[in-house]
Design an enzyme around this catalytic site. Structure first.
Site, short mmCIF file in Angstrom:
data_model
loop_
_atom_site.label_atom_id
_atom_site.label_comp_id
_atom_site.label_asym_id
_atom_site.label_seq_id
_atom_site.Cartn_x
_atom_site.Cartn_y
_atom_site.Cartn_z
N GLY A 57 0.82 -1.21 0.00
CA GLY A 57 0.00 0.00 0.00
C GLY A 57 0.85 1.26 0.00
O GLY A 57 0.55 2.23 -0.70
N ASP A 78 -4.44 -11.69 1.65
CA ASP A 78 -4.72 -11.64 3.09
C ASP A 78 -5.69 -12.74 3.51
O ASP A 78 -5.46 -13.47 4.48
CB ASP A 78 -5.33 -10.28 3.46
CG ASP A 78 -4.31 -9.16 3.41
OD1 ASP A 78 -3.10 -9.45 3.38
OD2 ASP A 78 -4.73 -7.98 3.37
#
Length: 237
Positions: A57, A78
Site C-alpha cells: 500500500g 490476506d
C-alpha cells in the site's frame, strides 16, 4: 501538441505494489508444505508474506501505482493466507474438536471482505478510472459508521488489529507443536494467544459490520439503478 503516455496492461501487472503482492503469494505457497511438520520454517515464510503487506500500500501511494488489480491481489492474499494457516491449524490434534468454529470464522472473514470489495467495485470509479484500495475508499461513507471510520482512517489502529489477528492464529498454530507447559516457548505463545484474543474477537465484530455496510451499499446501488430505469421508462411513455 502534447503526447499522452498510455498505460498498458503489462505495465499495471508490473507495478511495484503488484510485484510485492506476487512475492507474498510465492512466500505463502512456499510455507504450505512445511506447515504439517516444520512449524519454524513454515512461520518464517508465512510471517515474511504477512510482513510485506505493510509495504504494498505504501508503494502504491508513493509511486502513484494504485490499481484495482493491486487491491484485489492484496485482499485475496490476506484472506487466503489466514485461511491456509487456519486450515493447517484445525487438522492438528488439539483443535479438531473446534473445527466448526474455525470454519465459521473463515467463512465470515472471506464473505465480509469480498462483499466489502464488491460494494466498492460497483460504485462509480475515481477520476483516474480505477477503484481505490479496499482499505480506504473515499466513495464509502465511513463517517456514517464510526466503527469503520476509526478502523480505516487511523493506520495505527488498522495495523494493530491486523497484526494482532495474525499473531493470535500464529500462536494457536505453534502451540500445537509446543505442548509442554513448563517450557518458555509454550508460556510465551500462550501469553500471545491470550493477549491477542480480545483484539481478534473485536476484529470479528468488525467483519460483521463490514458485511452489513457492504450489503447496504450494494442495495443502494441497485436501488439507484432501478430508480433511474423506472424514471427513464416513465419519460419514454
Amino acid at each position: 501538441q502534447f503526447c499522452t503516455m498510455e498505460t498498458t496492461p503489462t505495465q499495471v501487472l508490473l507495478f511495484v505494489p503488484n510485484l510485492i503482492g506476487y512475492a507474498r503469494v510465492l512466500l505463502l505457497i512456499a510455507a504450505v508444505p512445511y506447515m504439517p511438520t516444520d512449524p519454524v520454517t513454515a512461520m518464517i515464510l508465512y510471517f515474511l508474506s504477512s510482513f510485506l503487506d505493510a509495504f504494498d500500500g505504501a508503494a502504491a501511494r508513493a509511486l502513484n501505482q494504485s490499481s484495482s488489480l493491486g487491491a484485489l491481489l492484496d485482499m485475496l492474499t490476506d484472506r487466503v493466507g489466514t485461511c491456509v494457516l487456519i486450515m493447517s491449524t484445525v487438522v492438528l490434534e488439539p483443535y479438531r474438536p473446534y473445527a466448526m468454529w474455525f470454519q465459521f470464522w473463515v467463512g465470515l472473514d472471506i464473505v465480509a471482505h469480498w462483499a466489502h470489495m464488491y460494494s466498492v467495485m460497483v460504485q462509480p470509479k475515481s477520476a483516474e478510472g480505477a477503484t481505490e484500495s479496499h482499505k480506504k475508499n473515499k466513495l464509502i461513507e465511513l463517517g456514517n459508521n464510526p466503527v469503520l471510520y476509526y478502523y480505516y482512517n487511523f493506520r495505527s489502529i488498522l495495523f494493530i488489529f491486523c497484526a494482532a489477528n495474525e499473531m493470535f492464529f500464529i500462536a494457536l498454530y505453534l502451540l500445537a507443536f509446543y505442548t509442554d507447559e513448563s517450557t518458555m516457548e509454550h508460556r510465551v505463545l500462550h501469553g500471545i494467544a491470550m493477549g491477542t484474543f480480545p483484539i481478534m474477537a473485536v476484529k470479528t465484530v468488525i467483519s460483521l459490520v463490514h458485511l452489513h455496510q457492504a450489503a447496504y451499499n450494494i442495495a443502494a446501488v441497485d436501488a439507484d439503478i432501478r430508480s433511474a430505469k423506472t424514471s427513464a421508462d416513465s419519460k419514454s411513455k
